[in-house]
Scaffold this active site. Structure first.
Site, PDB file in Angstrom:
ATOM      1  N   HIS A 188      -0.136 -20.162 151.482  1.00 19.21           N
ATOM      2  CA  HIS A 188       0.773 -21.046 152.218  1.00 19.21           C
ATOM      3  C   HIS A 188      -0.004 -22.047 153.064  1.00 19.21           C
ATOM      4  O   HIS A 188       0.455 -23.174 153.275  1.00 19.21           O
ATOM      5  CB  HIS A 188       1.703 -20.210 153.105  1.00 19.21           C
ATOM      6  CG  HIS A 188       2.808 -19.567 152.338  1.00 19.21           C
ATOM      7  ND1 HIS A 188       3.806 -20.298 151.716  1.00 19.21           N
ATOM      8  CD2 HIS A 188       3.070 -18.270 152.067  1.00 19.21           C
ATOM      9  CE1 HIS A 188       4.631 -19.479 151.109  1.00 19.21           C
ATOM     10  NE2 HIS A 188       4.225 -18.236 151.296  1.00 19.21           N
ATOM     11  N   ARG A 293      -3.875 -30.504 129.100  1.00 25.55           N
ATOM     12  CA  ARG A 293      -4.896 -29.842 128.276  1.00 25.55           C
ATOM     13  C   ARG A 293      -4.707 -28.321 128.336  1.00 25.55           C
ATOM     14  O   ARG A 293      -5.153 -27.685 129.287  1.00 25.55           O
ATOM     15  CB  ARG A 293      -6.282 -30.234 128.764  1.00 25.55           C
ATOM     16  CG  ARG A 293      -6.536 -31.743 128.760  1.00 25.55           C
ATOM     17  CD  ARG A 293      -7.916 -32.064 129.326  1.00 25.55           C
ATOM     18  NE  ARG A 293      -8.190 -33.494 129.341  1.00 25.55           N
ATOM     19  CZ  ARG A 293      -7.937 -34.286 130.385  1.00 25.55           C
ATOM     20  NH1 ARG A 293      -7.392 -33.775 131.494  1.00 25.55           N
ATOM     21  NH2 ARG A 293      -8.214 -35.569 130.334  1.00 25.55           N
ATOM     22  N   ARG A 329      -0.869 -30.747 124.930  1.00 28.11           N
ATOM     23  CA  ARG A 329      -1.749 -30.750 123.751  1.00 28.11           C
ATOM     24  C   ARG A 329      -2.058 -29.316 123.354  1.00 28.11           C
ATOM     25  O   ARG A 329      -2.425 -28.499 124.197  1.00 28.11           O
ATOM     26  CB  ARG A 329      -3.046 -31.503 124.065  1.00 28.11           C
ATOM     27  CG  ARG A 329      -4.012 -31.553 122.886  1.00 28.11           C
ATOM     28  CD  ARG A 329      -5.232 -32.395 123.205  1.00 28.11           C
ATOM     29  NE  ARG A 329      -6.105 -31.769 124.178  1.00 28.11           N
ATOM     30  CZ  ARG A 329      -7.168 -32.373 124.729  1.00 28.11           C
ATOM     31  NH1 ARG A 329      -7.435 -33.627 124.412  1.00 28.11           N
ATOM     32  NH2 ARG A 329      -7.918 -31.747 125.596  1.00 28.11           N
ATOM     33  N   GLU A 427      -7.439 -39.863 117.155  1.00 28.28           N
ATOM     34  CA  GLU A 427      -8.780 -39.913 117.759  1.00 28.28           C
ATOM     35  C   GLU A 427      -9.884 -39.921 116.704  1.00 28.28           C
ATOM     36  O   GLU A 427     -11.066 -39.841 117.040  1.00 28.28           O
ATOM     37  CB  GLU A 427      -8.970 -38.731 118.723  1.00 28.28           C
ATOM     38  CG  GLU A 427      -8.591 -37.395 118.152  1.00 28.28           C
ATOM     39  CD  GLU A 427      -8.520 -36.289 119.200  1.00 28.28           C
ATOM     40  OE1 GLU A 427      -9.188 -36.400 120.237  1.00 28.28           O
ATOM     41  OE2 GLU A 427      -7.791 -35.313 118.961  1.00 28.28           O
ATOM     42  N   ASN A 450     -11.497 -41.718 123.802  1.00 29.73           N
ATOM     43  CA  ASN A 450     -12.857 -41.204 124.011  1.00 29.73           C
ATOM     44  C   ASN A 450     -13.499 -40.838 122.666  1.00 29.73           C
ATOM     45  O   ASN A 450     -14.582 -41.315 122.317  1.00 29.73           O
ATOM     46  CB  ASN A 450     -12.841 -39.970 124.917  1.00 29.73           C
ATOM     47  CG  ASN A 450     -12.232 -40.262 126.270  1.00 29.73           C
ATOM     48  OD1 ASN A 450     -11.976 -41.414 126.602  1.00 29.73           O
ATOM     49  ND2 ASN A 450     -12.005 -39.232 127.046  1.00 29.73           N
ATOM     50  N   ARG A 461     -21.225 -39.722 122.752  1.00 29.03           N
ATOM     51  CA  ARG A 461     -20.978 -40.213 124.117  1.00 29.03           C
ATOM     52  C   ARG A 461     -21.616 -39.324 125.180  1.00 29.03           C
ATOM     53  O   ARG A 461     -21.638 -39.683 126.352  1.00 29.03           O
ATOM     54  CB  ARG A 461     -19.475 -40.375 124.371  1.00 29.03           C
ATOM     55  CG  ARG A 461     -18.633 -39.142 124.192  1.00 29.03           C
ATOM     56  CD  ARG A 461     -17.154 -39.512 124.174  1.00 29.03           C
ATOM     57  NE  ARG A 461     -16.281 -38.418 123.815  1.00 29.03           N
ATOM     58  CZ  ARG A 461     -15.624 -37.660 124.676  1.00 29.03           C
ATOM     59  NH1 ARG A 461     -15.743 -37.882 125.961  1.00 29.03           N
ATOM     60  NH2 ARG A 461     -14.845 -36.682 124.276  1.00 29.03           N
TER      61      ARG A 461
END
Length: 537
Positions: A188, A293, A329, A427, A450, A461
């Protein structure tokens, strides 16, 4: 300079003097008594006084943090009236013929430990509430008055832990941040810190020697810095200035539409990694969640999460978002995200390997469990499902067949299912090139820029040596994005972007010209992107 990491409770940056807060300890000894009735009367009187204090705290919290957050003090009153708790105290006094202080302290320890050992995180957090009410009554019995005076200047409070009552009683105008060694994101006190808009960290290894020293609390990165060097201090003054500007932006843009000057509207959603990010989604006024995710459930577990565990997590998100769209996803594990119990082999090129939908389609029992949880949760809000790492029409057909079977199973069991949109992530260059055919099979596209950039440019990357060659604005990438959007619209479905390019405000006008329907970005990027959209022609 001393830097400590902690659990992020609330975003923000605070710079100021640290005050080490420690409450006066109630020293309790076991004392034999003859008149147990008198001890019971002492306990009852102290309990009544505690209830009066809690009623006053409720009224104060009502004004400062709202009814929902003030309710904790009503909960504490109910805890003090709990029959099991009180019977334990009275029994110890009567049977062991001991003083009220000892009986109360023993009961508080036993009940707090019982809650702390529960598996449910909510009940675990209630252990702190038991200790709070116990200490309140003990203070009255011991004649110790509560003092939460933190001085005249604004300070960062460092403490072992903070009870909700202590948090509310502190002068809000003097509080810059909280840093505690104990506590959790479900406590809390954490909830109150968020409501009060105060940067906060828990789980930090604090040190009493910090008292009076200059400190920095970075709620975004989850770090506390004590006695920063001058360059670090200057860097954080700049960050705080930018953070303050962001908050001003929030006030001016909150509730505004994501609409260009010419009237083009888009949806602006948030990307999140787990349910703990929901507060930042709402703080930044996102229209929904464009990428949730789900792999956090797998990465934070030592074995496959059950259907019920997944259902509860998804249900919490869709309920909290109150009818706003939540796109979840499906499992995207592999490559740089590993869980030992999956038993995945080491691969030479993991980014191109056994991951995401490839795992789901070859381990259907894992996939079905997740889909059952998702469809069950869809009855509690506006849930959509998104499948990652697609390269072919055949994959989508296989997914749809499994999805159809799972829906039929649940319907046969009498389980209610909401109206669920099912889409795919674009993607891979293969999916982008085949997007005209894929669009006929799904309800929406979400472009993961990405990986799309990585695969289109054939550049890892993660490899810093290739930074000079990596160009997220490469014409080939932008052409693929435009192709995907056009093919989506031809088929009558919508297309969005959920990769990092969506937050790149230098490309916002470009995406709007392409006809993008949705951008999903990190919560902190919502308002800058909204500003860019509203300034576009």
């Amino acid at each position: 300079m001393d830097k400590k990491a902690g659990k992020k409770i609330f975003n923000g940056i605070a710079i100021g003097k640290i005050k080490f807060y420690s409450k006066k300890e109630n020293q309790v000894s076991r004392v034999k008594v003859e008149d147990t009735d008198a001890e019971i009367a002492r306990y009852e009187a102290a309990k009544d006084e505690a209830v009066k204090q809690l009623e006053q705290l409720y009224e104060k919290a009502l004004v400062e943090v709202g009814e929902a957050n003030a309710e904790i003090f009503n909960v504490h009153i109910m805890m003090l009236d709990d029959d099991d708790f009180n019977e334990s105290v009275l029994n110890i006094i009567s049977v062991q013929k001991v003083n009220a202080e000892y009986a109360l302290a023993a009961t508080g320890d036993n009940f707090a430990e019982m809650f702390a050992n529960m598996e449910d995180e909510y009940f675990k957090a209630r252990s702190a509430d038991i200790r709070d009410i116990t200490e309140r009554v003990l203070s009255i019995l011991c004649g110790n008055s509560e003092s939460t005076d933190i001085g005249e200047e604004p300070v960062i409070i460092a403490a072992e832990d903070l009870a909700p009552s202590e948090t509310v009683q502190m002068d809000k105008d003097k509080l810059l941040a909280f840093v505690t060694r104990l506590g959790s994101s479900n406590s809390h006190t954490a909830i109150l810190a968020r409501t009060m808009g105060i940067p906060a960290l828990a789980g930090v290894e604090i040190d009493p020697s910090w008292d009076g020293k200059i400190g920095i609390v970075d709620g975004y990165e989850g770090i506390c810095i004590v006695e920063p060097t001058m360059p670090v201090l200057e860097e954080y003054f700049k960050k705080k200035s930018a953070d303050d500007e962001q908050k001003k932006l929030l006030q001016t843009l909150k509730g505004k539409e994501n609409i260009t000057k010419s009237g083009q509207k888009i949806n602006l959603y948030a990307n999140i990694g787990n349910p703990n990010d929901l507060m930042t989604v709402m703080e930044n006024d996102a229209g929904g969640i464009g990428l949730f995710r789900s792999e956090f459930l797998y990465l934070e577990s030592e074995t496959y999460p059950t259907e019920e565990e997944q259902f509860q997590a998804y249900k919490k998100v869709v309920e909290t978002m109150g009818g706003k769209k939540v796109i979840i996803r499906t499992l995207d594990i592999g490559a740089d995200k590993q869980a030992n119990y999956f038993g995945l082999d080491k691969e030479e090129n993991p980014a191109l390997g056994y991951r995401a939908i490839r795992i789901c389609l070859t381990r259907p029992e894992v996939f079905r469990t997740q889909l059952r949880a998702l469809f069950r949760a869809s009855a509690y809000g506006n849930l959509a499902i998104m499948y990652p790492m697609i390269i072919s029409v055949d994959e989508v057909r296989s997914i749809k067949e499994i999805s159809k079977e799972v829906r039929s199973e649940l319907a046969a069991e009498g389980v209610q299912i909401g109206d669920v949109e099912e889409g795919i992530m674009i993607e891979t260059p293969a999916a982008a090139v085949m997007s005209d055919e894929l669009a006929k099979l799904v309800d929406f596209f979400s472009i993961g820029t990405n990986d799309l950039t990585q695969y289109t440019l054939a550049i890892d990357r993660q490899n810093a040596k290739l930074d000079d060659f990596y160009d997220a604005h490469h014409p080939a990438v932008l052409r693929l994005i435009e192709t995907v959007i056009k093919n989506a619209h031809k088929a009558g479905i919508w297309a969005g972007i959920c990769g990092e390019l969506g937050a790149d405000t230098t490309l916002t006008k470009t995406f709007l010209k392409m006809g993008i329907d949705e951008l999903s970005v990190s919560p902190g990027c919502i308002l800058p992107v909204r500003k860019a959209v509203r300034e576009a022609e």
